[in-house]
Design a protein around this motif. Sequence first.
Motif, PDB file in Angstrom:
ATOM      1  N   LEU A 178       0.814  -1.211   0.000  1.00  0.00           N
ATOM      2  CA  LEU A 178       0.000   0.000   0.000  1.00  0.00           C
ATOM      3  C   LEU A 178       0.852   1.267   0.000  1.00  0.00           C
ATOM      4  N   ARG A 179       2.016   1.205   0.663  1.00  0.00           N
ATOM      5  CA  ARG A 179       2.884   2.401   0.691  1.00  0.00           C
ATOM      6  C   ARG A 179       3.481   2.718  -0.675  1.00  0.00           C
ATOM      7  N   ARG A 180       3.437   1.779  -1.593  1.00  0.00           N
ATOM      8  CA  ARG A 180       3.869   2.077  -2.958  1.00  0.00           C
ATOM      9  C   ARG A 180       2.802   2.844  -3.734  1.00  0.00           C
ATOM     10  N   GLU A 181       1.575   2.831  -3.191  1.00  0.00           N
ATOM     11  CA  GLU A 181       0.466   3.469  -3.891  1.00  0.00           C
ATOM     12  C   GLU A 181      -0.076   4.695  -3.155  1.00  0.00           C
ATOM     13  N   HIS A 182       0.199   4.793  -1.835  1.00  0.00           N
ATOM     14  CA  HIS A 182      -0.364   5.866  -1.018  1.00  0.00           C
ATOM     15  C   HIS A 182       0.711   6.415  -0.090  1.00  0.00           C
ATOM     16  N   PRO A 183       0.533   7.647   0.397  1.00  0.00           N
ATOM     17  CA  PRO A 183       1.485   8.204   1.371  1.00  0.00           C
ATOM     18  C   PRO A 183       1.557   7.317   2.617  1.00  0.00           C
ATOM     19  N   ALA A 184       2.760   7.138   3.143  1.00  0.00           N
ATOM     20  CA  ALA A 184       2.970   6.262   4.294  1.00  0.00           C
ATOM     21  C   ALA A 184       2.123   6.655   5.505  1.00  0.00           C
ATOM     22  N   PRO A 185       2.006   7.980   5.845  1.00  0.00           N
ATOM     23  CA  PRO A 185       1.174   8.330   7.005  1.00  0.00           C
ATOM     24  C   PRO A 185      -0.286   7.921   6.833  1.00  0.00           C
ATOM     25  N   LEU A 186      -0.796   8.037   5.600  1.00  0.00           N
ATOM     26  CA  LEU A 186      -2.186   7.658   5.354  1.00  0.00           C
ATOM     27  C   LEU A 186      -2.355   6.145   5.505  1.00  0.00           C
ATOM     28  N   VAL A 187      -1.412   5.369   5.005  1.00  0.00           N
ATOM     29  CA  VAL A 187      -1.489   3.914   5.127  1.00  0.00           C
ATOM     30  C   VAL A 187      -1.461   3.503   6.597  1.00  0.00           C
ATOM     31  N   ALA A 188      -0.559   4.112   7.369  1.00  0.00           N
ATOM     32  CA  ALA A 188      -0.468   3.779   8.795  1.00  0.00           C
ATOM     33  C   ALA A 188      -1.768   4.113   9.512  1.00  0.00           C
ATOM     34  N   ALA A 189      -2.319   5.293   9.226  1.00  0.00           N
ATOM     35  CA  ALA A 189      -3.566   5.702   9.883  1.00  0.00           C
ATOM     36  C   ALA A 189      -4.719   4.798   9.484  1.00  0.00           C
ATOM     37  N   ALA A 190      -4.784   4.423   8.203  1.00  0.00           N
ATOM     38  CA  ALA A 190      -5.883   3.584   7.737  1.00  0.00           C
ATOM     39  C   ALA A 190      -5.793   2.175   8.315  1.00  0.00           C
ATOM     40  N   MET A 191      -4.582   1.638   8.389  1.00  0.00           N
ATOM     41  CA  MET A 191      -4.438   0.292   8.951  1.00  0.00           C
ATOM     42  C   MET A 191      -4.767   0.282  10.441  1.00  0.00           C
ATOM     43  N   THR A 192      -4.416   1.357  11.128  1.00  0.00           N
ATOM     44  CA  THR A 192      -4.788   1.475  12.537  1.00  0.00           C
ATOM     45  C   THR A 192      -6.300   1.502  12.680  1.00  0.00           C
ATOM     46  N   GLN A 193      -6.979   2.265  11.808  1.00  0.00           N
ATOM     47  CA  GLN A 193      -8.435   2.323  11.863  1.00  0.00           C
ATOM     48  C   GLN A 193      -9.062   0.968  11.587  1.00  0.00           C
ATOM     49  N   ALA A 194      -8.507   0.235  10.652  1.00  0.00           N
ATOM     50  CA  ALA A 194      -9.049  -1.094  10.353  1.00  0.00           C
ATOM     51  C   ALA A 194      -8.979  -2.007  11.573  1.00  0.00           C
ATOM     52  N   ARG A 195      -7.848  -1.936  12.287  1.00  0.00           N
ATOM     53  CA  ARG A 195      -7.715  -2.756  13.497  1.00  0.00           C
ATOM     54  C   ARG A 195      -8.687  -2.307  14.579  1.00  0.00           C
ATOM     55  N   LEU A 196      -8.830  -0.981  14.759  1.00  0.00           N
ATOM     56  CA  LEU A 196      -9.737  -0.461  15.777  1.00  0.00           C
ATOM     57  C   LEU A 196     -11.184  -0.817  15.461  1.00  0.00           C
ATOM     58  N   ARG A 197     -11.552  -0.750  14.180  1.00  0.00           N
ATOM     59  CA  ARG A 197     -12.920  -1.102  13.809  1.00  0.00           C
ATOM     60  C   ARG A 197     -13.221  -2.566  14.118  1.00  0.00           C
ATOM     61  N   ALA A 198     -12.256  -3.425  13.862  1.00  0.00           N
ATOM     62  CA  ALA A 198     -12.459  -4.843  14.171  1.00  0.00           C
ATOM     63  C   ALA A 198     -12.635  -5.046  15.670  1.00  0.00           C
ATOM     64  N   ARG A 199     -11.822  -4.349  16.459  1.00  0.00           N
ATOM     65  CA  ARG A 199     -11.945  -4.442  17.921  1.00  0.00           C
ATOM     66  C   ARG A 199     -13.257  -3.851  18.408  1.00  0.00           C
ATOM     67  N   ALA A 200     -13.751  -2.832  17.713  1.00  0.00           N
ATOM     68  CA  ALA A 200     -14.938  -2.110  18.163  1.00  0.00           C
ATOM     69  C   ALA A 200     -16.236  -2.839  17.851  1.00  0.00           C
ATOM     70  N   ALA A 201     -16.211  -3.748  16.888  1.00  0.00           N
ATOM     71  CA  ALA A 201     -17.459  -4.377  16.439  1.00  0.00           C
ATOM     72  C   ALA A 201     -18.259  -5.016  17.571  1.00  0.00           C
TER      73      ALA A 201
END
Length: 390
Positions: free
Chosen positions: A36-59
């Motif tokens: 993903l970092r080859r296609e998107h800015p690294a900070p955005l990838v890190a933030a999005a992956m963190t959100q994905a993990r939080l959403r799974a925990r939040a369900a």
Amino acid sequence: MTLADVDALRSPAGRALLAALQGYDERAALALGERLRREHPAPLVAAAMTQARLRARAAPRLGPAAASMLLTPDGLEQATRAEVAARRARRFVDAGVRDVVDLCCGVGGDLLPLAAAGLDVLGVDRDPVACALAAANAEALGLAARARVLAADVTAVDVRAHGGAFCDPARRAGGRRVMAPEGWSPPWSWVEGVLAASPAAGAKVAPGVPRDLAPPGAEVEWVSVDGDVVEAAVWAGALASGVRHRATLLPSGATVTGSGAEEPPPVGPVRRFLYEPDGAVVRAGLVSAVVAAVDGSLLDPTIAYVAADGLVPTPLARPYEVLEALPFQLKRLRAALRARDVGTVVVKKRGSALEPEQLRRQLRLTGSGTATVVLTRVAGEPWALVARPA
């Protein structure tokens, strides 16, 4: 998380990235992140992956809405469970309240259910990132027309300008729980002022609060979900129902109330059935309601286990059939379990210093059956009950 991260996640590229990450396998996180970092800015990838993990925990806590929300670890930790928040919102609606100020709104755990119930809500929090997330979550769930968010000091809000008020003070500092109510942020003394000033007010508090925490005329409600006590709330003004203590059990919705001046239940011997009252009932000091429901008695005046002769269905307690009862002695308990070919035990305890895992090791069982071992006191003395769910 920063405000720039929030803006990036709300951008078209951020939304698309979050959608692509939904349900991703964390075992492949390293390789996925590199791609993903080859296609998107690294900070955005890190933030999005963190959100994905939080959403799974939040369900499990927030339900289907979690898949659309933006979260922080602290915000998720503080957020109210979906079923509890929905029931709380109905309490405001049933009292005729039309608009509510949600003080210390965080990422919107109560703000969103209040708005979904048809209330106009102003969420206030001193954390601008939390406010940005709450606003984004309201928009994502189609609630922006009813939910406004303001980054401000909640202590400066005039709650009298609103039909109702709800407050969820922070009960953590430096990663640790703050037990003393005056150490909360804002402190309990300020929350009491909100309860007194608003015509219809509620406050979320820790389940371990003293039963006499609430001011005169207010109600304290303890709530459990699937047997686990998840929170307590103080209700005042139009939201107080005239009782002092209440225990509410979800998902059944069973509830029991008391005045805070109940007579101590009777105490008696071990009987055929043992009832384990729900934790919310215990916290609310309403074990006497279980005793009355099953025509039982306590095994010990200080322990919340109820003995009875009959099996009586009640949502307030879990029943067990007592197969054997003996004054606690490790050798005697081991012999009793081996005689029943027990190899696996579920250990429950109230009033015992023994740790369940330590007891399992000491028993050294090899049988094929399963039993529940209840460690408790009977008339002040340590006992062990061998039982099975009834």
